[in-house]
Design a protein around this motif. Structure first.
Motif, mmCIF file in Angstrom:
data_model
loop_
_atom_site.group_PDB
_atom_site.id
_atom_site.type_symbol
_atom_site.label_atom_id
_atom_site.label_comp_id
_atom_site.label_asym_id
_atom_site.label_seq_id
_atom_site.Cartn_x
_atom_site.Cartn_y
_atom_site.Cartn_z
ATOM 1 N N GLY A 171 -3.768 47.944 33.589
ATOM 2 C CA GLY A 171 -4.277 49.022 32.746
ATOM 3 C C GLY A 171 -4.932 48.504 31.479
ATOM 4 O O GLY A 171 -5.285 47.332 31.352
ATOM 5 N N TRP A 172 -5.095 49.420 30.523
ATOM 6 C CA TRP A 172 -5.832 49.149 29.293
ATOM 7 C C TRP A 172 -4.933 49.369 28.077
ATOM 8 O O TRP A 172 -4.137 50.305 28.045
ATOM 9 N N THR A 173 -5.104 48.521 27.056
ATOM 10 C CA THR A 173 -4.417 48.696 25.781
ATOM 11 C C THR A 173 -5.461 48.973 24.700
ATOM 12 O O THR A 173 -6.515 48.325 24.667
ATOM 13 N N LEU A 174 -5.164 49.938 23.822
ATOM 14 C CA LEU A 174 -6.075 50.338 22.746
ATOM 15 C C LEU A 174 -5.483 49.972 21.399
ATOM 16 O O LEU A 174 -4.271 50.057 21.200
ATOM 17 N N TRP A 175 -6.359 49.578 20.436
ATOM 18 C CA TRP A 175 -5.948 49.303 19.066
ATOM 19 C C TRP A 175 -6.860 50.068 18.112
ATOM 20 O O TRP A 175 -8.044 50.309 18.421
ATOM 21 N N ASP A 176 -6.318 50.442 16.938
ATOM 22 C CA ASP A 176 -7.145 51.105 15.932
ATOM 23 C C ASP A 176 -7.724 50.082 14.966
ATOM 24 O O ASP A 176 -7.554 48.865 15.138
ATOM 25 N N VAL A 177 -8.422 50.572 13.929
ATOM 26 C CA VAL A 177 -9.107 49.677 12.994
ATOM 27 C C VAL A 177 -8.134 48.859 12.161
ATOM 28 O O VAL A 177 -8.517 47.846 11.570
ATOM 29 N N ASP A 178 -6.869 49.279 12.093
ATOM 30 C CA ASP A 178 -5.851 48.530 11.355
ATOM 31 C C ASP A 178 -5.015 47.638 12.265
ATOM 32 O O ASP A 178 -3.932 47.183 11.881
ATOM 33 N N GLU A 179 -5.525 47.420 13.493
ATOM 34 C CA GLU A 179 -4.848 46.582 14.490
ATOM 35 C C GLU A 179 -3.531 47.171 14.966
ATOM 36 O O GLU A 179 -2.659 46.464 15.468
ATOM 37 N N SER B 140 -0.725 51.745 25.930
ATOM 38 C CA SER B 140 -1.317 51.234 27.166
ATOM 39 C C SER B 140 -1.510 52.387 28.145
ATOM 40 O O SER B 140 -0.664 53.291 28.215
ATOM 41 N N PHE B 141 -2.608 52.320 28.904
ATOM 42 C CA PHE B 141 -2.987 53.428 29.774
ATOM 43 C C PHE B 141 -3.477 52.896 31.110
ATOM 44 O O PHE B 141 -4.089 51.834 31.188
ATOM 45 N N ASP B 142 -3.206 53.658 32.147
ATOM 46 C CA ASP B 142 -3.655 53.279 33.480
ATOM 47 C C ASP B 142 -5.164 53.443 33.624
ATOM 48 O O ASP B 142 -5.810 52.691 34.345
ATOM 49 N N SER B 143 -5.710 54.432 32.949
ATOM 50 C CA SER B 143 -7.153 54.659 32.960
ATOM 51 C C SER B 143 -7.598 55.068 31.565
ATOM 52 O O SER B 143 -6.819 55.632 30.794
ATOM 53 N N VAL B 144 -8.874 54.798 31.257
ATOM 54 C CA VAL B 144 -9.453 55.165 29.960
ATOM 55 C C VAL B 144 -10.778 55.876 30.202
ATOM 56 O O VAL B 144 -11.585 55.448 31.033
ATOM 57 N N LEU B 145 -10.977 56.952 29.472
ATOM 58 C CA LEU B 145 -12.228 57.703 29.516
ATOM 59 C C LEU B 145 -12.824 57.716 28.119
ATOM 60 O O LEU B 145 -12.156 58.112 27.158
ATOM 61 N N VAL B 146 -14.068 57.276 28.010
ATOM 62 C CA VAL B 146 -14.760 57.249 26.723
ATOM 63 C C VAL B 146 -15.687 58.455 26.662
ATOM 64 O O VAL B 146 -16.721 58.488 27.328
ATOM 65 N N ALA B 147 -15.302 59.448 25.864
ATOM 66 C CA ALA B 147 -16.055 60.704 25.770
ATOM 67 C C ALA B 147 -16.809 60.740 24.441
ATOM 68 O O ALA B 147 -16.530 61.554 23.559
ATOM 69 N N LEU B 148 -17.772 59.836 24.313
ATOM 70 C CA LEU B 148 -18.561 59.677 23.094
ATOM 71 C C LEU B 148 -20.046 59.618 23.446
ATOM 72 O O LEU B 148 -20.402 59.390 24.609
ATOM 73 N N PRO B 149 -20.929 59.791 22.458
ATOM 74 C CA PRO B 149 -22.351 59.547 22.728
ATOM 75 C C PRO B 149 -22.539 58.125 23.261
ATOM 76 O O PRO B 149 -21.773 57.222 22.919
ATOM 77 N N PRO B 150 -23.545 57.903 24.119
ATOM 78 C CA PRO B 150 -23.661 56.616 24.806
ATOM 79 C C PRO B 150 -23.767 55.410 23.885
ATOM 80 O O PRO B 150 -23.244 54.342 24.212
ATOM 81 N N THR B 151 -24.438 55.560 22.733
ATOM 82 C CA THR B 151 -24.544 54.432 21.815
ATOM 83 C C THR B 151 -23.168 53.982 21.346
ATOM 84 O O THR B 151 -22.888 52.775 21.259
ATOM 85 N N GLY C 210 -23.185 63.382 36.397
ATOM 86 C CA GLY C 210 -21.814 63.884 36.352
ATOM 87 C C GLY C 210 -21.014 63.104 35.339
ATOM 88 O O GLY C 210 -20.899 63.486 34.183
ATOM 89 N N ALA C 211 -20.466 61.980 35.764
ATOM 90 C CA ALA C 211 -19.787 61.047 34.871
ATOM 91 C C ALA C 211 -20.005 59.650 35.427
ATOM 92 O O ALA C 211 -20.320 59.473 36.606
ATOM 93 N N ILE C 212 -19.858 58.635 34.588
ATOM 94 C CA ILE C 212 -20.053 57.246 34.997
ATOM 95 C C ILE C 212 -18.694 56.560 34.967
ATOM 96 O O ILE C 212 -18.034 56.522 33.911
ATOM 97 N N PHE C 213 -18.253 56.042 36.110
ATOM 98 C CA PHE C 213 -16.877 55.548 36.186
ATOM 99 C C PHE C 213 -16.781 54.347 37.125
ATOM 100 O O PHE C 213 -17.433 54.313 38.172
ATOM 101 N N ASP C 214 -15.979 53.373 36.713
ATOM 102 C CA ASP C 214 -15.649 52.212 37.534
ATOM 103 C C ASP C 214 -14.227 52.416 38.054
ATOM 104 O O ASP C 214 -13.258 52.248 37.318
ATOM 105 N N THR C 215 -14.104 52.812 39.302
ATOM 106 C CA THR C 215 -12.778 53.129 39.840
ATOM 107 C C THR C 215 -11.917 51.885 40.007
ATOM 108 O O THR C 215 -10.683 51.986 40.005
ATOM 109 N N ASP C 216 -12.534 50.703 40.165
ATOM 110 C CA ASP C 216 -11.743 49.480 40.290
ATOM 111 C C ASP C 216 -11.041 49.134 38.980
ATOM 112 O O ASP C 216 -9.889 48.703 38.970
ATOM 113 N N LEU C 217 -11.740 49.318 37.861
ATOM 114 C CA LEU C 217 -11.163 49.012 36.553
ATOM 115 C C LEU C 217 -10.461 50.214 35.926
ATOM 116 O O LEU C 217 -9.697 50.054 34.973
#
Length: 356
Positions: free
Chosen positions: A171-179, A184-195, A320-327
């Motif tokens: 899975g994936w681990t996330l950190w904020d700006v203060d470290e 930890s998450f099995d999957s992550v979805l980034v719901a932000l503007p593409p840039t 629709g959405a852009i997703f890598d099912t392997d990762l």
């Protein structure tokens, strides 16, 4: 839970149903996600992130959303200045998809959304004609109320800016700006503007390659209150102007204060040329453009500007959405489906399906 035929599994749970062979990796992953308490992290709590979170949680998935703003909503937002309220981002939405229509009906029944029956026109030069006839909907008493309703019951961490993420094991681990470790998450979805999304997706090259060149244009918005009603003969106008793209009488929408409040949006070209203006300068410049079109006698008793860094644009071909099912990582947003609110909701549904 029952086996029929041998080697296949059928499961019926409230809010989730599954049927398929156990030797299929996608089937096992979907079943484990529900029965094993799988966790999904969503970066961005605009309408698309919230809708995806709502769909996944309703299917039994543990969801956590992170947003750097002080409240969820993204561009479906409402700005308050004392007694004055403005929908300074997304103005309204339309619905064509039957699945979204079912959600819309429930929002209307709950009093979260209502139809805006204002008079809308299109203006090009001296030509004024009625806008396309369509039912247009708004949040009540502000656009922010739709994302606020979607956020109810979800674990939404506001004032939390995700800085980086890393694939570790399954899975994936996330950190904020203060470290600070955000989990930890099995999957992550980034719901932000593409840039912005591209910055988080460098570890997912298949997804990154598909979004790195998608551009979203900025927009200067102006908010104004006038002492007397403006007798313009319409409540909203799409403009083919060298500076302005949209104006609306915010007070004509249902549930709004009665003060004569207007919102003005600049077009992308003018916004690009005037990015260095501060908020007060932009508000004054937009007001002058408005007065040049409709009369210099319109002087506001209140005015304020706001710059949306990422306002309009879409993927060349709806995906629709852009997703890598392997990762187990991907991106969604209105930009995936034409750049409208309904597109944001449809993209969220597609992303949730990918995750499941």
């Amino acid at each position: 839970v029952y086996m029929d035929p041998p080697g296949a599994l059928s499961v019926d749970i409230i809010g989730f149903s599954f049927e398929g062979p156990l030797n299929n990796r996608s089937n096992r992953r979907a079943l484990e996600m529900v029965l094993g308490g799988r966790k999904v992290g969503i970066i961005g709590a605009g309408l698309s992130g919230l809708m995806a979170g709502r769909i996944l949680q309703d299917r039994g998935v543990k969801v956590t959303l992170f947003d750097k703003a002080r409240r969820p909503g993204g561009r479906a937002n409402t700005r308050e200045h004392g007694p004055h309220r403005f929908d300074h981002g997304a103005q309204f939405f339309t619905v064509r998809d039957p699945g979204i229509r079912r959600h819309l009906d429930s929002w209307i029944d709950a009093g979260v959304v209502a139809e805006w029956r204002g008079v809308l026109v299109r203006i090009k030069g001296d030509v004024v004609e009625p806008a396309t006839n369509a039912a247009r909907y708004v949040g009540v008493p502000g656009m922010i109320n739709l994302p606020a309703a979607l956020a109810e019951g979800l674990d939404v961490r506001v004032d939390t800016q995700v800085d980086r993420l890393r694939f570790k094991g399954p899975g994936w681990t996330l950190w904020d700006v203060d470290e600070l470790d955000l989990g930890s998450f099995d999957s992550v979805l980034v719901a932000l503007p593409p840039t912005q999304a591209a910055e988080f997706l460098t570890h997912a090259p298949k997804v990154h390659a598909l979004i790195q060149d998608v551009e979203i244009a900025p927009c200067w918005a102006g908010m104004y209150v006038f002492e007397r009603p403006l007798a313009l003969g319409f409540d909203g106008a799409f403009l083919a102007d060298e500076a302005l793209s949209w104006i609306a009488r915010n007070s004509s929408k249902p549930g709004r204060p009665e003060a004569e409040a207007w919102v003005i949006h600049a077009n992308p070209e003018w916004t690009h040329e005037n990015l260095r203006l501060d908020q007060d300068q932009a508000a004054m410049a937009l007001l002058r453009k408005f007065q040049a079109l409709f009369g210099s006698g319109f002087d506001p008793v209140f005015q304020r500007g706001h710059r949306w860094a990422f306002a309009s644009g879409s993927y060349p071909t709806p995906r629709g959405a852009i997703f890598d099912t392997d990762l187990g990582i991907g991106a969604c947003g209105d930009w995936c489906m034409g750049g409208r609110i309904e597109g944001a909701l449809l993209s969220a549904a597609a992303a949730a399906d990918h995750i499941m």
